[in-house]
Motif scaffolding. Structure first.
Motif, PDB file in Angstrom:
ATOM      1  N   CYS A 202      45.850  37.342  31.962  1.00 21.13           N
ATOM      2  CA  CYS A 202      45.042  36.553  33.039  1.00 21.13           C
ATOM      3  C   CYS A 202      45.265  35.230  32.997  1.00 21.13           C
ATOM      4  O   CYS A 202      45.648  34.355  33.952  1.00 21.13           O
ATOM      5  CB  CYS A 202      43.656  36.756  32.542  1.00 21.13           C
TER       6      CYS A 202
ATOM      7  N   LEU B 271      48.615  34.474  34.931  1.00 23.99           N
ATOM      8  CA  LEU B 271      48.318  34.502  36.280  1.00 23.99           C
ATOM      9  C   LEU B 271      47.780  33.034  36.818  1.00 23.99           C
ATOM     10  O   LEU B 271      47.952  32.705  37.635  1.00 23.99           O
ATOM     11  CB  LEU B 271      47.564  35.478  36.738  1.00 23.99           C
TER      12      LEU B 271
ATOM     13  N   HIS C 261      50.903  33.209  45.771  1.00 26.09           N
ATOM     14  CA  HIS C 261      50.740  34.870  45.946  1.00 26.09           C
ATOM     15  C   HIS C 261      52.128  35.650  45.926  1.00 26.09           C
ATOM     16  O   HIS C 261      51.958  36.519  45.117  1.00 26.09           O
ATOM     17  CB  HIS C 261      50.108  34.712  47.518  1.00 26.09           C
TER      18      HIS C 261
ATOM     19  N   ALA D 209      52.645  35.851  42.293  1.00 23.55           N
ATOM     20  CA  ALA D 209      51.700  36.438  41.544  1.00 23.55           C
ATOM     21  C   ALA D 209      52.304  37.972  41.639  1.00 23.55           C
ATOM     22  O   ALA D 209      52.370  39.099  40.972  1.00 23.55           O
ATOM     23  CB  ALA D 209      50.308  36.312  41.812  1.00 23.55           C
TER      24      ALA D 209
ATOM     25  N   VAL E  61      53.130  40.781  38.769  1.00 27.74           N
ATOM     26  CA  VAL E  61      52.033  42.131  38.657  1.00 27.74           C
ATOM     27  C   VAL E  61      53.094  43.101  38.885  1.00 27.74           C
ATOM     28  O   VAL E  61      52.999  43.937  38.191  1.00 27.74           O
ATOM     29  CB  VAL E  61      51.191  41.971  39.872  1.00 27.74           C
TER      30      VAL E  61
ATOM     31  N   ILE F 226      43.848  39.558  43.639  1.00 27.81           N
ATOM     32  CA  ILE F 226      44.555  38.273  42.904  1.00 27.81           C
ATOM     33  C   ILE F 226      44.672  37.140  43.615  1.00 27.81           C
ATOM     34  O   ILE F 226      45.126  36.231  43.080  1.00 27.81           O
ATOM     35  CB  ILE F 226      46.237  38.820  42.477  1.00 27.81           C
TER      36      ILE F 226
ATOM     37  N   THR G  93      42.312  34.002  44.988  1.00 28.00           N
ATOM     38  CA  THR G  93      41.283  33.064  44.293  1.00 28.00           C
ATOM     39  C   THR G  93      40.557  32.138  45.301  1.00 28.00           C
ATOM     40  O   THR G  93      41.264  31.767  46.372  1.00 28.00           O
ATOM     41  CB  THR G  93      41.517  32.140  43.125  1.00 28.00           C
TER      42      THR G  93
ATOM     43  N   MET H 123      41.319  39.488  39.030  1.00 21.64           N
ATOM     44  CA  MET H 123      42.744  39.346  38.284  1.00 21.64           C
ATOM     45  C   MET H 123      42.339  40.495  37.168  1.00 21.64           C
ATOM     46  O   MET H 123      43.181  41.339  36.494  1.00 21.64           O
ATOM     47  CB  MET H 123      42.904  37.967  37.835  1.00 21.64           C
TER      48      MET H 123
ATOM     49  N   VAL I 247      42.360  43.877  38.093  1.00 14.19           N
ATOM     50  CA  VAL I 247      44.063  44.352  38.219  1.00 14.19           C
ATOM     51  C   VAL I 247      44.708  44.868  36.872  1.00 14.19           C
ATOM     52  O   VAL I 247      45.378  45.961  36.882  1.00 14.19           O
ATOM     53  CB  VAL I 247      44.563  43.367  39.093  1.00 14.19           C
TER      54      VAL I 247
ATOM     55  N   ALA J  77      46.739  45.458  43.896  1.00 17.58           N
ATOM     56  CA  ALA J  77      46.357  44.333  43.764  1.00 17.58           C
ATOM     57  C   ALA J  77      46.216  43.480  45.041  1.00 17.58           C
ATOM     58  O   ALA J  77      47.136  43.314  45.660  1.00 17.58           O
ATOM     59  CB  ALA J  77      47.539  43.269  42.864  1.00 17.58           C
TER      60      ALA J  77
END
Length: 428
Positions: free
Chosen positions: A18, A21, A40, A43, A47, A86, A88, A98, A101, A126
């Motif tokens: 966490c 990310l 994005h 991330a 992931v 994921i 925000t 997050m 996920v 995600a």
């Protein structure tokens, strides 16, 4: 077979991830990661690596959702989806979405490492856009998966005038291939999501986990109150048509009516025009987010708000306009999946799990169009969310991981029982 990792170690790893990310942000000062942005993409790549490490095959779907799959007892079986989002809000916390996920990936890793053959495939997703921060319409990722995409959304634009259609192309996605992200009911067993509560029921009762019974219905409006601008010194109070005073009166009415109807009304944005210190506001633009456990309560409150606005305008010589920009009706969690989540919580030693509805919206609202869903709530400190102070306890994450895995096992048992019942010969 790999040796199981202690729950506390797994929970610590989830917390670390966490944190990792949270570094993938548009701003160095605060966390903000929006749909189809470079952050994005970064991330998704991170992931995807964690999914592969967990034993899943991973891919980015045609909507920008990052997906992973663990085959069941035989290849090609329908899948039980696990996941969350994921993206925000601006100035976000690091657990909203997050955490769900990462708990899902950890559960998939446990299943893969155990060698257990499930009667369905396990998929982790995600979702790319739940918050709607960039284009103003929430749940774009999960609505794409559910096949409920609205072609009008391609014309939505962000604050820089970039359309959703253009953003897809900039991200390397082909809008014409979006249907490749759509799922059909026969491809899915259900959807389970772990998520921080974003409320304080668990914290106030000193409980770690809860079963979600349903998700509140929500409507969002863009509102405008119009009067007449004028000189602050030259226009007597009794002759003013002050749009800001009228809007302010309606804001207070939203609060009072929300209390009376048992709903949740929020005016989160208000801007007066022309905005001069010595000018009477001639126009005010403001927002309204209205939620309730039932659509009837939500819609009844909105009707009262509209009537109140009309009365204010009549009395003050103003005009009022409302444009609905988002609607998600209340949805109930599937009974079988609720029982599975409850069984999962009981497996952690909580013999009487709390169960209540979610006042916040979640991807399950969209996914419910294609399959049933269930949700596990995890305590967050003082209910603080959508804020950097968002906080969870490592021991709660450990409990959530155990509960979520047990819920998957319970869904498998339910699935096998249904298959046996369907195969049994009819009683003469």
């Amino acid at each position: 077979m790999t040796m199981p990792v202690p729950t506390t170690t797994e929970a610590a790893l989830i917390m670390e991830r966490c944190d990792e990310l949270a570094t993938l942000s548009r701003s160095a000062e605060h966390l903000e990661r929006v749909h189809l942005s470079p952050e994005h993409a970064a991330a998704n790549a991170v992931v995807a690596g964690w999914m592969t490490e967990a034993g899943l095959s991973s891919w980015q779907d045609a909507a920008g959702n990052q997906c992973g799959r663990l085959e069941g007892a035989t290849p090609g079986l329908p899948a039980l989806l696990l996941g969350s989002h994921i993206d925000t809000v601006p100035d976000a916390g690091r657990y909203d979405g997050m955490l769900g996920v990462l708990v899902a990936i950890a559960v998939a890793a446990r299943i893969a490492g155990s060698g257990r053959a499930l009667p369905f495939a396990l998929e982790v997703v995600a979702f790319s856009d739940e918050e709607g921060t960039r284009f103003g319409t929430a749940l774009l990722g999960s609505r794409a998966l559910a096949g409920t995409w609205d072609e009008a959304w391609w014309e939505l634009t962000d604050s820089h005038g970039i359309s959703l259609f253009e953003a897809f192309q900039d991200f390397g996605l082909d809008p014409a291939r979006l249907p490749g992200a759509f799922r059909r009911p026969e491809q899915l067993v259900g959807y389970l999501e772990a998520h921080i509560e974003q409320g304080r029921v668990l914290d106030d009762t000193d409980r770690a986990l809860a079963v979600v019974t349903s998700i509140a219905g929500a409507r969002r409006f863009s509102l405008e109150m119009t009067g007449m601008a004028g000189h602050a010194g030259g226009t007597p109070i009794e002759l003013r048509r002050d749009a800001l005073v009228g809007a302010s009166e309606l804001v207070l009415a939203v609060e009072a009516l929300s209390k009376a109807h048992g709903t949740i009304g929020t005016v989160g944005r208000l801007e007066a025009f022309p905005g001069g210190v010595n000018v009477i506001p001639g126009r005010v633009e403001f927002s309204l987010d209205l939620r309730a456990e039932t659509d009837e309560a939500r819609d009844g409150c909105w009707e009262q708000i509209e009537r109140t606005a009309a009365e204010i305008c009549s009395r003050r010589g103003l005009s009022f306009e409302a444009t609905e920009i988002y609607r998600a009706d209340a949805v109930r969690c599937g009974l079988g999946l609720r029982r599975a989540i409850g069984a999962g919580i009981r497996s952690t030693g909580d013999g009487d799990p709390l169960a209540f509805y979610s006042r916040a919206g979640h991807d399950g609202v969209a996914v419910s169009a294609v399959t049933e869903f269930g949700m596990l709530f995890i305590r967050c400190a003082a209910g603080v969310s959508h804020h950097p102070d968002e906080s969870v306890r490592e021991d709660d994450v450990a409990a959530a991981l155990d509960a979520f895995e047990a819920a998957v096992v319970e869904v498998a048992a339910q699935h096998v029982a249904l298959q046996h019942a369907a195969a049994a010969p009819a009683t003469p």
